[in-house]
Design a protein around this motif. Structure first.
Motif: not given
Length: 101
Positions: A7-15, A83-96
């Motif tokens: 995690a690198v921010g609010d719903w932001e990830i680095e992979i 890669f840095k990216g932002v997860l979609n808060r409305a997506n159930a799998m993204a929440a997982k």
């Protein structure tokens, strides 16, 4: 070969999406990437974030990949392409994914 995500921010990830290996350090498919691998990031600089592991559990094959967000940037480092990216808060799998990070 080790995959990394943080995690690198609010719903932001680095992979570490493309870990570099060698003939003696291959992935589970027996393949490896190097800094010379053509990823065509000049044509597709921000690919989607996709969750797909092949199996939901050891006995049940997953049906389809799930688009969980989008990338915003990429960077080549000594260990691979991050890669840095932002997860979609409305997506159930993204929440997982977010909960796992």
């Amino acid at each position: 070969m080790q995959y990394q995500i943080k995690a690198v921010g609010d719903w932001e990830i680095e992979i570490l999406a493309v870990p570099f290996g060698s003939p003696n350090d291959r992935d589970s498919d027996g393949e490896f990437f190097t800094a010379k691998t053509k990823l065509h990031l000049d044509k597709f600089p921000t690919p989607p974030l996709v969750y797909f592991h092949g199996y939901d559990d050891p006995s049940k094959q997953s049906s389809e990949p799930v688009y969980v967000g989008g990338t915003t940037t990429h960077e080549m480092r000594d260990d691979g392409v991050w890669f840095k990216g932002v997860l979609n808060r409305a997506n159930a799998m993204a929440a997982k994914v977010w909960d796992a990070v």
